[in-house]
Write an enzyme that holds these catalytic residues in place. Structure first.
Site, mmCIF file in Angstrom:
data_model
loop_
_atom_site.group_PDB
_atom_site.id
_atom_site.type_symbol
_atom_site.label_atom_id
_atom_site.label_comp_id
_atom_site.label_asym_id
_atom_site.label_seq_id
_atom_site.Cartn_x
_atom_site.Cartn_y
_atom_site.Cartn_z
ATOM 1 C CG ASP A 35 -1.741 -0.942 1.427
ATOM 2 O OD1 ASP A 35 -1.793 -1.543 0.011
ATOM 3 O OD2 ASP A 35 -2.536 -1.049 2.187
ATOM 4 C CE1 TYR A 38 -2.479 2.026 -6.836
ATOM 5 C CE2 TYR A 38 -3.319 4.055 -5.270
ATOM 6 C CZ TYR A 38 -3.887 2.728 -6.986
ATOM 7 O OH TYR A 38 -4.593 3.550 -7.492
ATOM 8 C CB SER A 84 -35.296 -7.258 -17.838
ATOM 9 O OG SER A 84 -37.417 -7.798 -18.322
ATOM 10 C CG LEU A 85 -31.789 -11.277 -17.696
ATOM 11 C CD1 LEU A 85 -31.578 -12.247 -16.495
ATOM 12 C CD2 LEU A 85 -31.436 -12.169 -18.960
ATOM 13 C CD GLU A 115 -22.321 -14.430 -17.432
ATOM 14 O OE1 GLU A 115 -23.200 -13.826 -16.630
ATOM 15 O OE2 GLU A 115 -22.379 -15.121 -18.564
ATOM 16 C CE LYS A 117 -31.918 -12.050 -12.347
ATOM 17 N NZ LYS A 117 -31.733 -10.939 -11.556
ATOM 18 C CG ASP A 119 -29.795 -9.331 -5.465
ATOM 19 O OD1 ASP A 119 -30.352 -8.928 -6.466
ATOM 20 O OD2 ASP A 119 -30.651 -9.732 -4.462
ATOM 21 N NE ARG A 138 -32.929 -3.077 -17.098
ATOM 22 C CZ ARG A 138 -34.144 -3.303 -17.412
ATOM 23 N NH1 ARG A 138 -34.969 -2.607 -15.839
ATOM 24 N NH2 ARG A 138 -35.060 -3.839 -17.568
ATOM 25 C CE1 TYR A 227 -25.261 -7.775 -17.055
ATOM 26 C CE2 TYR A 227 -24.515 -8.669 -14.647
ATOM 27 C CZ TYR A 227 -25.346 -8.269 -15.946
ATOM 28 O OH TYR A 227 -26.016 -7.422 -15.070
ATOM 29 C CE LYS A 316 -35.132 -14.224 -9.402
ATOM 30 N NZ LYS A 316 -36.079 -12.323 -9.523
ATOM 31 C CB CYS A 410 -41.257 -16.230 34.048
ATOM 32 S SG CYS A 410 -41.733 -17.486 33.161
ATOM 33 C CB CYS A 413 -43.462 -20.210 36.580
ATOM 34 S SG CYS A 413 -42.195 -18.456 37.354
ATOM 35 C CB CYS A 429 -37.645 -17.681 34.277
ATOM 36 S SG CYS A 429 -38.565 -18.127 35.524
ATOM 37 C CB CYS A 435 -39.986 -21.408 35.840
ATOM 38 S SG CYS A 435 -41.077 -20.889 34.025
HETATM 39 S S1 IVH Z 1 -27.894 -10.565 -18.533
HETATM 40 C C1 IVH Z 1 -29.912 -9.337 -21.741
HETATM 41 N N1 IVH Z 1 -25.884 -11.559 -17.016
HETATM 42 O O1 IVH Z 1 -30.290 -9.396 -13.617
HETATM 43 C C2 IVH Z 1 -29.140 -9.431 -21.117
HETATM 44 N N2 IVH Z 1 -28.199 -10.400 -15.975
HETATM 45 O O2 IVH Z 1 -33.474 -9.757 -14.022
HETATM 46 C C3 IVH Z 1 -29.536 -9.084 -19.824
HETATM 47 N N3 IVH Z 1 -27.867 -9.543 -14.031
HETATM 48 O O3 IVH Z 1 -30.952 -6.702 -15.276
HETATM 49 C C4 IVH Z 1 -28.905 -9.322 -18.154
HETATM 50 N N4 IVH Z 1 -26.282 -11.221 -12.338
HETATM 51 O O4 IVH Z 1 -28.918 -6.388 -13.432
HETATM 52 C C5 IVH Z 1 -27.354 -10.946 -16.435
HETATM 53 N N5 IVH Z 1 -24.839 -12.576 -14.934
HETATM 54 C C6 IVH Z 1 -25.617 -11.804 -15.031
HETATM 55 C C7 IVH Z 1 -26.667 -11.363 -14.057
HETATM 56 C C8 IVH Z 1 -27.939 -10.072 -14.531
HETATM 57 C C9 IVH Z 1 -27.804 -10.112 -12.383
HETATM 58 C C10 IVH Z 1 -29.549 -8.598 -13.230
HETATM 59 C C11 IVH Z 1 -28.875 -7.548 -14.281
HETATM 60 C C12 IVH Z 1 -30.963 -8.041 -14.888
HETATM 61 C C13 IVH Z 1 -31.552 -8.471 -13.990
HETATM 62 C C14 IVH Z 1 -32.159 -9.792 -15.314
#
Ligand code: IVH
Length: 678
Positions: A35, A38, A84-85, A115, A117, A119, A138, A227, A316, A410, A413, A429, A435
């Protein structure tokens, strides 16, 4: 002012070095410089830039937290929509997804990338000739917010891509998230600053990225995994999702180390199951698995429907958090009288099971949450842990709620509740076995498999036995008759007979089981076993002094006091003789003969004090015992030697006063070496 070429070159060189170091530290998690090194390089660059303003570039590592606070975020139109998915909640939906793809592209086995997902929240990063020029949220998928100045504070996001010959323009997409540890630390800071705590890591990550002042974002422990690509203007691009992840990584962007190539739906599901098991041990939250068709050209031909691509699916995990309503707050009394508040909930499906109770831990927790009956709450059940209340949704609190008053008596009792532990956190207690709740728990422990192992004596029967007053103490169990038992709810004649037989069988036990069954505070199976082996008979244990008890490897001063006090109480002695009169018995054994006169230290009493460098105290104790010594906890005129380690306590002073011989660590080691050699 003209900038000397040397300064210009040095600045470029420093920037390149710092970017490399940054990548090793924040992306690979494997730093190659200290560190201080750096910081030294960074300071040198800062000084150069201060002397020659022209040297400051947008991608300079000095520019991560430079920007002034904004008054609002500008809009960003996504050239390529951020989709979205589609979600799958069970394996059949995944099988259908795979079948549809196979039908559309007419192949037998599809190759996917699986992969985690993560959160967090989706973010787009725009790089022009390798330099980060824009970061955007997004939003609704078409329009997001410009959070460039905040994104730049995230250390795992390179301000300039590593390597060279970058595409003219490339938009990289991924997830910004917070680790569990970072989240906990952030909430600690929030609470000690009197600020609101975040509900979960995702909210904390989103809240952090939407700060108008980048200095605040910079203090938040954010990370990013990339990703996908958005808008691109490049000559060569990878041909598959897996190669894309590798390319992103070569450019210094962080990608999930858990992404894997899988063939066919079976391997998708195997990956999912593996990750379900790993989920709670990951450093960051994931809420499912994303399967993506690996070939980018196949992705293109599959296309998208409405807002979601046909080539990807989010499988999910069962939600670990759900909202529900608190119907009541009650307190439970445990075997040792510990009072635990629990929330009775409107049943809710969470973490794969239906939950209708959540632990509230202690009084302080209820106060922290300000939890009230009628509140809507977020409950969490992760893995096998007991469900708990995470937060109260204050906005949904009905107007008529009242603060919860922790009972002072309590509930079972009516004895006083006493407080112990740091800050009086543990409520207990004071009724002891008076009790009925404690009595029930005590009986359940006594009957349990590792204790007296009374087959068929379940919780429901014990509750009844105590409630109708048929059993006052554990010894009463052994005077129960078939006729009495058959009168109980849900106990047929046959089962009553079986139970009486089981009680009869349990009378023949072992000393270690019996000791464990007594339920002495902090005497578990191991300690009970040690006591039985060491003393051989109950009488010897009952007659042992605290000091004597401490000579056992696992017994420290607190447990010794618990055991000693237990056997001093007349009602405990009475119950024990009643048990014996009713036929509870075990074979007495010879105490383990350590003090055999053949051993070099037999007949010697030794006390240890302070810490030893070479070994833990328990090891020293065992080695001395193996040599025949009796190792006790306090110094008296009977003590032969005191072994004095670093920072000794009052025992050393006492030894000095009594003129007991003292050995320091060196002398002790010499003694061991001499006596232990064959
Ligand atoms: S792919 C068209 N890959 O999940 C592809 N999404 O429910 C779009 N997310 O908005 C996303 N990990 O915020 C992709 N390995 C992953 C992900 C991922 C988390 C989230 C992302 C997306 C949401 C969709």
């Amino acid at each position: 002012m003209t900038v000397p070429t040397r300064a210009r070159q040095r600045a470029a060189d420093l920037r390149a070095q710092l970017n490399q170091h940054n990548y090793h530290y924040y992306v690979l998690d494997d730093p190659i410089v200290s560190d201080t090194e750096y910081d030294r390089l960074l300071r040198e660059l800062q000084n150069l830039e201060a002397s020659y303003k022209e040297l400051v570039t947008a991608d300079s590592p000095t520019q991560r937290v430079g920007a002034e606070p904004l008054s609002y975020f500008k809009e960003v139109k996504h050239k390529v929509p951020m989709l979205s998915l589609s979600n799958a909640f069970d394996e059949n939906e995944v099988i259908t997804f795979d079948r549809r793809i196979r039908e559309r592209i007419d192949v037998d086995v599809v190759e996917y990338v699986a992969e985690p997902k993560v959160d967090g929240l989706a973010i787009s990063l725009l790089y022009e000739r390798g330099v980060l020029v824009r970061g955007a949220t997004r939003g609704d998928g078409m329009t997001g917010e410009d959070v460039t100045q905040n994104v730049k504070t995230i250390r795992s996001i390179p301000l300039r891509l590593l390597g060279n010959r970058h595409p003219r323009l490339i938009e990289v997409r991924g997830e910004v998230f917070m680790t569990h540890q970072g989240f906990i630390a952030l909430n600690k800071r929030q609470s000690s600053a009197g600020l609101k705590e975040f509900v979960n890591p995702r909210n904390a990550a989103a809240g952090s990225l939407r700060q108008l002042d980048p200095k605040l974002t910079a203090e938040r422990p954010l990370r990013m995994f990339c990703y996908a690509l958005g808008d691109v203007d490049a000559r060569h691009l990878p041909e598959s999702q897996f190669e894309l992840l590798q390319q992103l990584s070569v450019w210094g962007l962080a990608v999930s180390p858990l992404a894997q190539l899988v063939k066919g739906v079976e391997q998708c599901l195997a990956y999912y199951r593996k990750m379900v098991a790993q989920r709670t041990s990951l450093a960051y939250p994931i809420d499912g698995i994303v399967y993506k068709v690996n070939s980018l050209s196949l992705q293109k031909s599959l296309g998208a429907v409405s807002r979601a691509p046909r080539w990807a699916l989010a499988h999910k995990f069962p939600a670990q958090e759900e909202t529900t309503v608190v119907k009541a707050i009650e307190v439970q009394v445990g075997r040792t009288g510990a009072i635990t508040p629990v929330a009775r909930l409107e049943p809710v499906f969470v973490g794969g099971v239906t939950v209708s109770n959540a632990t509230l831990h202690n009084r302080a927790e209820i106060e922290r949450l300000d939890l009230r009956v009628g509140d809507t709450v977020v409950v969490r059940r992760a893995g096998d842990v007991i469900p708990e209340v995470v937060t109260v949704v204050k906005k949904r609190r009905p107007r008529t709620t009242k603060r919860f008053k922790f009972p002072i008596r309590c509930p079972v009792c009516h004895s006083d509740i006493v407080y112990e532990g740091g800050e009086g956190i543990i409520a207990r207690c004071s009724g002891g076995l008076y009790c009925s709740a404690q009595r029930k728990e005590h009986l359940k422990h006594f009957a349990s498999r590792k204790a007296m192992d009374i087959d068929g004596l379940g919780d429901k029967i014990i509750d009844q036995l105590v409630e109708v007053g048929m059993v006052q103490d554990i010894a009463d169990l052994y005077s129960l008759t078939v006729t009495q038992l058959a009168g109980l709810d849900r106990l047929a004649d046959k089962s009553a007979q079986n139970l009486v037989d089981a009680l009869e069988r349990s009378k023949q036990t072992t000393l270690r089981r019996f000791l464990f069954a007594l339920g002495i505070s902090q005497v578990g199976e191991t300690t009970a076993g040690q006591l039985a082996d060491h003393y051989g008979s109950l009488e010897s244990i009952m007659n042992a002094t605290e000091d004597d008890l401490q000579s056992l490897t696992d017994i420290g001063p607190i447990v010794a006091t618990n055991i000693f006090t237990f056997f001093c109480q007349s009602h405990n002695k009475q119950v024990i003789s009643k048990l014996r009169r009713r036929g509870v018995k075990w074979p007495e054994t010879e105490p383990i003969q350590r003090n055999s006169s053949k051993l070099p230290l037999s007949g010697k009493t030794i006390v240890l004090t302070g810490t030893l460098d070479a070994m833990a105290r328990n090891e020293a104790k065992t080695r001395l015992q193996d040599l025949g010594a009796k190792v006790t906890g306090s110094v008296s005129s009977n003590t032969d030697y005191v072994i004095v380690g670093a920072e000794p306590g009052s025992k050393a002073t006492k030894a000095e006063q009594l003129g007991v011989e003292m050995l320091d660590e060196k002398q002790f080691m010499k003694l061991l070496a001499k006596l232990e050699s064959p």
